[in-house]
Write a protein that holds these residues in place. Structure first.
Motif, PDB file in Angstrom:
ATOM      1  N   ARG A   1       0.841  -1.204   0.000  1.00  0.00           N
ATOM      2  CA  ARG A   1       0.000   0.000   0.000  1.00  0.00           C
ATOM      3  C   ARG A   1       0.879   1.258   0.000  1.00  0.00           C
ATOM      4  NH1 ARG A   1      -3.712   2.941  -2.045  1.00  0.00           N
ATOM      5  NH2 ARG A   1      -4.592   4.460  -0.614  1.00  0.00           N
TER       6      ARG A   1
ATOM      7  N   GLY B   1       5.289   7.027   0.124  1.00  0.00           N
ATOM      8  CA  GLY B   1       3.995   6.798   0.758  1.00  0.00           C
ATOM      9  C   GLY B   1       4.168   6.062   2.070  1.00  0.00           C
TER      10      GLY B   1
ATOM     11  N   HIS C   1       0.833  10.404   1.345  1.00  0.00           N
ATOM     12  CA  HIS C   1       1.961  10.353   0.422  1.00  0.00           C
ATOM     13  C   HIS C   1       2.629  11.712   0.410  1.00  0.00           C
ATOM     14  CE1 HIS C   1      -0.202  12.607  -2.674  1.00  0.00           C
ATOM     15  NE2 HIS C   1      -1.229  11.773  -2.532  1.00  0.00           N
TER      16      HIS C   1
ATOM     17  N   ARG D   1       3.248   5.700  -5.761  1.00  0.00           N
ATOM     18  CA  ARG D   1       2.868   5.804  -7.172  1.00  0.00           C
ATOM     19  C   ARG D   1       1.822   6.914  -7.350  1.00  0.00           C
ATOM     20  NH1 ARG D   1       1.922   1.043  -7.795  1.00  0.00           N
ATOM     21  NH2 ARG D   1       3.854   0.410  -8.757  1.00  0.00           N
ATOM     22  N   GLN D   2       0.884   7.016  -6.422  1.00  0.00           N
ATOM     23  CA  GLN D   2      -0.123   8.081  -6.477  1.00  0.00           C
ATOM     24  C   GLN D   2       0.547   9.452  -6.380  1.00  0.00           C
ATOM     25  OE1 GLN D   2      -3.250   7.709  -3.542  1.00  0.00           O
ATOM     26  NE2 GLN D   2      -3.944   9.790  -3.878  1.00  0.00           N
TER      27      GLN D   2
ATOM     28  N   GLU E   1       1.897   1.806  -3.442  1.00  0.00           N
ATOM     29  CA  GLU E   1       0.763   2.364  -4.200  1.00  0.00           C
ATOM     30  C   GLU E   1       0.620   3.861  -3.923  1.00  0.00           C
ATOM     31  OE1 GLU E   1      -2.852   0.257  -3.262  1.00  0.00           O
ATOM     32  OE2 GLU E   1      -1.944  -1.677  -3.737  1.00  0.00           O
ATOM     33  N   LEU E   2       0.774   4.258  -2.668  1.00  0.00           N
ATOM     34  CA  LEU E   2       0.683   5.679  -2.313  1.00  0.00           C
ATOM     35  C   LEU E   2       1.829   6.461  -2.942  1.00  0.00           C
ATOM     36  CD1 LEU E   2      -0.369   5.209   1.392  1.00  0.00           C
ATOM     37  CD2 LEU E   2      -1.735   6.375  -0.364  1.00  0.00           C
TER      38      LEU E   2
ATOM     39  N   GLU F   1       2.054  10.203  -9.698  1.00  0.00           N
ATOM     40  CA  GLU F   1       1.018  10.556 -10.672  1.00  0.00           C
ATOM     41  C   GLU F   1       0.485  11.966 -10.458  1.00  0.00           C
ATOM     42  OE1 GLU F   1      -1.703   7.285 -10.183  1.00  0.00           O
ATOM     43  OE2 GLU F   1      -0.387   5.917 -11.296  1.00  0.00           O
ATOM     44  N   GLU F   2       0.604  12.474  -9.221  1.00  0.00           N
ATOM     45  CA  GLU F   2       0.160  13.838  -8.902  1.00  0.00           C
ATOM     46  C   GLU F   2       1.304  14.841  -9.045  1.00  0.00           C
ATOM     47  OE1 GLU F   2      -1.879  13.834  -5.108  1.00  0.00           O
ATOM     48  OE2 GLU F   2      -3.200  12.208  -5.759  1.00  0.00           O
TER      49      GLU F   2
END
Length: 163
Positions: A12, A29, A44, A18-19, A15-16, A22-23
């Motif tokens: 997780r 994260g 994140h 990666r978020q 994933e954070l 992407e932002e």
């Protein structure tokens, strides 16, 4: 060595990270988990705002100080995609959080950034226990290293290693 039941928390974190990427932010994260395994909070990196202190580990330390008792903080674990920087390690210790588990180390990140020609940060990286000697720390977790490495490569404009 971490328990395999803890890998979902670290996944997780990735994933954070990666978020965050992407932002348009640096890929980090973190997840705060209670002593009984409940996810309490997550965040994140948010340093693209211009405030270089907006690391997820720092945000979780502040959140825990505002929302948990000292006993709950001591029993909690912070999972994170990258080892805490000195600022975040200090915040973690000051609020009395428990264990830290990180996917990749500051040493790994420094090597990756060096390969990409990224200048060193303005604050020297140190192992967490040099800043917060009483905190239990576990990491890195080898099975997540390449995925985190790729996120940093993408952020800093390096060529991807996979198709």
């Amino acid at each position: 060595m971490i328990d395999q039941n803890e890998l979902p928390y670290l996944r997780r974190c990735v994933e954070l990270a990666r978020q965050a990427l992407e932002e348009g932010d640096e890929p980090f994260g973190s997840v705060l988990v209670s002593g009984d395994g409940k996810v309490l909070a997550e965040d994140h990196n948010r340093v693209a705002s211009g405030d270089r202190t907006r690391h997820p580990e720092f945000a979780l330390a502040r959140w825990s100080a505002e929302n948990l008792t000292p006993e709950e903080r001591a029993a909690a674990t912070v999972y994170t995609s990258g080892e805490h920087c000195p600022m975040c390690a200090a915040a973690h210790a000051w609020v009395g959080l428990g264990r830290i588990v990180y996917a990749t180390s500051s040493e790994q990140l420094s090597a990756w950034l060096g390969e990409l020609g990224v200048p060193p940060p303005p604050v020297r990286t140190l192992p967490i226990n040099e800043v917060a000697p009483g905190v239990t720390v576990e990491g890195p977790v080898p099975e997540l290293a390449e995925e985190v490495h790729e996120l940093h490569r993408r952020f800093h404009g390096g060529r991807p290693t996979s198709v």
